[in-house]
Design an enzyme around this catalytic site. Sequence first.
Site, PDB file in Angstrom:
ATOM      1  CG  ASP A 369      -1.963   1.045   1.207  1.00  0.00           C
ATOM      2  OD1 ASP A 369      -2.210   1.588   0.122  1.00  0.00           O
ATOM      3  OD2 ASP A 369      -2.547   1.342   2.263  1.00  0.00           O
ATOM      4  NE  ARG A 606      -5.851   9.229   0.024  1.00  0.00           N
ATOM      5  CZ  ARG A 606      -6.010   8.461   1.094  1.00  0.00           C
ATOM      6  NH1 ARG A 606      -5.343   8.765   2.202  1.00  0.00           N
ATOM      7  NH2 ARG A 606      -6.807   7.422   1.065  1.00  0.00           N
TER       8      ARG A 606
END
Length: 1091
Positions: A369, A606
Site C-alpha cells: 500500500d 491525494r
Amino acid sequence: MSEGTVKENNNEEFNAYHTLTTEEAAEFIGTSLTEGLTQDESLRRLKAVGENTLGDDTKIDYKAMVLHQVCNAMIMVLVISMAISFAVRDWITGGVISFVIAVNVLIGLVQEYKATKTMNSLKNLSSPNAHVIRNGKSETINSKDVVPGDICLVKVGDTIPADLRLIETKNFDTDESLLTGESLPVSKDANLVFGKEEETSVGDRLNLAFSSSAVVKGRAKGIVIKTALNSEIGKIAKSLQGDSGLISRDPSKSWLQNTWISTKKVTGAFLGTNVGTPLHRKLSKLAVLLFWIAVLFAIIVMASQKFDVDKRVAIYAICVALSMIPSSLVVVLTITMSVGAAVMVSRNVIVRKLDSLEALGAVNDICSDKTGTLTQGKMLARQIWIPRFGTITISNSDDPFNPNEGNVSLIPRFSPYEYSHNEDGDVGILQNFKDRLYEKDLPEDIDMDLFQKWLETATLANIATVFKDDATDCWKAHGDPTEIAIQVFATKMDLPHNALTGEKSTNQSNENDQSSLSQHNEKPGSAQFEHIAEFPFDSTVKRMSSVYYNNHNETYNIYGKGAFESIISCCSSWYGKDGVKITPLTDCDVETIRKNVYSLSNEGLRVLGFASKSFTKDQVNDDQLKNITSNRATAESDLVFLGLIGIYDPPRNETAGAVKKFHQAGINVHMLTGDFVGTAKAIAQEVGILPTNLYHYSQEIVDSMVMTGSQFDGLSEEEVDDLPVLPLVIARCSPQTKVRMIEALHRRKKFCAMTGDGVNDSPSLKMANVGIAMGINGSDVSKEASDIVLSDDNFASILNAVEEGRRMTDNIQKFVLQLLAENVAQALYLIIGLVFRDENGKSVFPLSPVEVLWIIVVTSCFPAMGLGLEKAAPDLMDRPPHDSEVGIFTWEVIIDTFAYGIIMTGSCMASFTGSLYGINSGRLGHDCDGTYNSSCRDVYRSRSAAFATMTWCALILAWEVVDMRRSFFRMHPDTDSPVKEFFRSIWGNQFLFWSIIFGFVSAFPVVYIPVINDKVFLHKPIGAEWGLAIAFTIAFWIGAELYKCGKRRYFKTQRAHNPENDLESNNKRDPFEAYSTSTTIHTEVNIGIKQ
C-alpha cells in the site's frame, strides 16, 4: 460479601442482557454509562474474574513439548540403539546413549520452552487493544485486561474484545461468521430491547455485540457483559478443548478409511512430518529417511558378518546407525528460529507465525500500500480548489498537527489547471488569506459564502480531532491521517469541529474551547450543529458523509467527502458561473473538474472531493427523515459539488533506498493503492517503483506499468496471464483487486508478500505467502490475518524482515550442511571400516559408538549453533530469492554434503591406516570392540588418531561453510591485510570461535583421562599419532579449499557461457527492463489511461 462480588456472581449466571435496557444492564453489572469503572474497581474485577483470554494462546503445554522432543525419528534411532546396547549387556555404550538422549531432550525442552515464551511475547506485542472509558476518560488497554462493567468503544476495523450490551450505535455492522456461520454482516441497534418471554437466538440478539467479531461498518459504545470463556465464543472454545483433530470422523468415509486416515495423521504427528512449520516438516521427513538409511546400514553390517550377530556385531551396527543421525539438528533449528524472531523485534518486525521466517527468504514480489507504508502517513493539506472562489495554497508547513504553522495564500478565481497553464505567470496571489478573509479584504467579485460552505463541509464530514495537549504544550491529533490534515486546516481557519458542534474536547482546557467559540461568533459558520447520523467511509464506495441539524436556521445538512469519482457520482449540481446560483452539472463541467483533479494528482497530491445538500424541516416528514438518516443511497444523492483538496503525504526518507535494495535483491515492488492514478504514479516515481524518466517510455510500456483497479479487474484471468508483465502500480484499487493480483502472481509461480491495514485487506493478507500488517494504523482484523506485523508501519522494515529471513535461511543451510556432511563422513568411514578384520575374522570398528556420539552431539552441536547466529553475508541482498519449492536442500547443498563427507572420510581413513600400519605394527588383535586387552594396543591408538582427525575436521568444516563458495581466507576481500582478514574471519562470530576452540581442546582430555579413554571411548593415549591427526586435518582443510576453488571456477565458467544468469550483471541492469523489452501487449486488452 461486597455488592460488586454479588454482581459478578450473578453476571456469570445471567445470560439475558438483550432483555435489559442500557440503564438496567449498567445497574445490574455495576457500572456508570458515562464514567465507566474506576481504576481500582477494574483491577479488583480483573483479579476476581481473570484475564480476558480463551486460555489457549499463551499456555505452555509441557506434555506436548516432552512428546515433541521424544517422538521423532532421530531420537527413535538413539532409543533403539540404547535398547540393543542394554540387551547385549554393553552397559557403558547403553549408559552413554541414555545420557545423550536425556541431554538432547533436556536441551530441546529448554530451547522449545524459550522459543514458545518468545513467540508468546511476540503475540502479546501484536495482540489487539481495547478502547475503554475508565474514570470518565478514554484509555487504550490490552484486550486481556478488559473486565465486565468496562465501557468499550469500537469502530471499523476493530475486533470486539468481549461480549457487549450496546448502549450507542452509529451505522454499526459486525461480522459474526466466526460465531454463527452467517457470512453477511449483521446490523446492530442499541435501542432494541427484547421481551423476556421470547426465545432469542444468539444471532438475533441485535443489541449485543460478541467477542472476536469484526466491526465492518460504523462505530459503537457498549458495556462489557461477558469475558474470556464466559463469552459466546469462549463457550465454543471450551467445548472444543481436547479435540486434537487427529481422529477422522468423516461420515462420508467407511470405518476402514477413517481408521487409515487417523493412523496416518497420528503417525505423522508422532514423527513430526505433518505438524510444525514447512521447514520442520521437511527436516522431520529427512529424519525418517535417515532412520531407514540407518536401518539399511545396520543390515549391511550384519550381512557383512553373514548375519552371525553377536555382541560385537550388534554394537558395530549401532555405531553405523548412530553415525547417520544428526541428533542436534532439531535443537539447533529451534534455537536459530527463536533467536531470529527475537532479532526481528529489534528491527521493528513482529513475527506472528514461524512459517513466515522461512517464507521471507523466498519472497520475489512485494505488493505494498502507499499511505503510511511507503509514505509517512502524516498528511498535509497543500491545495484547495473551490469553484468560482479560487485556489488556496498552504506552504512552509511540515508539522502535520500544528494549525499555527504555515502560510495560507489565495489565487483568486483561478483553478489549479488554469494557473498551472497560465502563460503570463501573473495569477494575482493574495498572501495572508486568513487575515484577509476575516478582515473582508478580498476582491469584491469573490463570494465568501462559497468558502464558508466548503469549510463547514470539511469540518463536519470529519471525525478526527486536533487539540493542544496542556501537559506537553504540543499539538496532537486523533483519527485518520487524511481527516486530520483536513481538520488541521479547519482549525487553522479558526473553525474546528467543536466550534460548530459545541462538543468539549477532553484533551483541551475550557479556556481554549471558549476562545475558539468566542472568536468564531463573528466568522463564517457560526451555526450550532447537532449530529444526527453518519455513513462511515467504506472501501467499496470510497466516501463518507454525516447528517447534521442546524439549530440556528432549522435545516438538515448532509456533508460528504471522498474520492473524486465517488463524490462526483453523487452530485447533480454545483455553483454556476456567478458563484451564487446552483446549476446542474453538465458533462463539460465534470470534465473541467476532472482536469483539476489530474492537475493536483500529477503533483503527487491525494485528491478528495467535497459536496453537501440541505433541506428544511418543512420539506420532509418523519418517515422521509428516517429514510435519509438510515439509507445511504438516499442521503448521498443529488449533492452539490463544492470543491477539491490536495493532500500531500511525503514519502518516508528510507523508502527510495529500500526500493532500490529490493531491486538489487531481485525483488519486484508493486504499489497497490486506493489513490488517484496521477498521485500514485507521482509517488511511485519519487520512490523508484516507477522510472523517473517515464516520459522516455512509449505509452504502451507506461500502460503496462500503470493501471487502475477497474482496468485490472476488467481483465479475465486469461488476459491477465497473457500480459507479458504484471503492472507495477495499480491505482484506485479495491481489496478484491489485491486478491486478484496475488492470484496472478501465484499463477506465475511467484512467492509474494502483501501489506494491508484494513478489515477488507484480510483476504489478501491470508492469500499472500507472507501477509504483513501495520502495527500502528492496522486494524485488529488485519493483524490477526497476517504473518508478521510492522511495529513502525515502515516499508523499509519489510527490507529488514526479508534480510533477516534470508540470513536465517542461509544459516540453516550452513549448519544442515555441516551436520549432514559429518554424518556422511562417519557412515562412509564406518562402512569402509568393515574391511578391517581382527584375528578372529570379526570386523574392527575404526570409531567406537561413544566416539561417534561425542562428535555428533558435543563437538558439532555448539559450532552448529554458532553457524545459526552467523551475520548476514555481504552479498546477501545482491542475490536473487531462493526457490521456495526447493528450500534449503538445493543441488549445491546436496553435492557439498557428499563432497565434504568424502574428503573428511578420506582424511580420517588415512589417519587411521597411517597410525595402524605406519606408526604402529598393524596388528588388529582380537575382541577389540568391547574391552581392552594387550592385542588391541594398535587399534586403540589408531582410533584415537582417527577420532582427533574426525573431530578437528568437523570443526574446520564449520568455518568452511560460513560461505558456500568463498575461500575461508578470503571471506572479507575488502580488508587491507591477509593477516587481518584471517583474524577477522575467525573472530567475526565469537560464539562460533569459542565453540570451535572448545571442540579442539576437548579432544585431549577424552584421549588422556584414564578409564574414560579405554573403558568408555575405547581408545588409548597417543604420541606421534597427533602429528598424523594434525597433518590430515590440514589435508582436509586444503581439500575443502580446493573443492571450493573448483566450484568458483565452475560457476565463473557458467556465467561466461550464460551471461543472462550472471547475478552481478543483473544487478547492473535496469530493473524496468522487463517492461521496456516487452513487445506483446495484446491489442484486445484496453489498458490505456486517459489523462
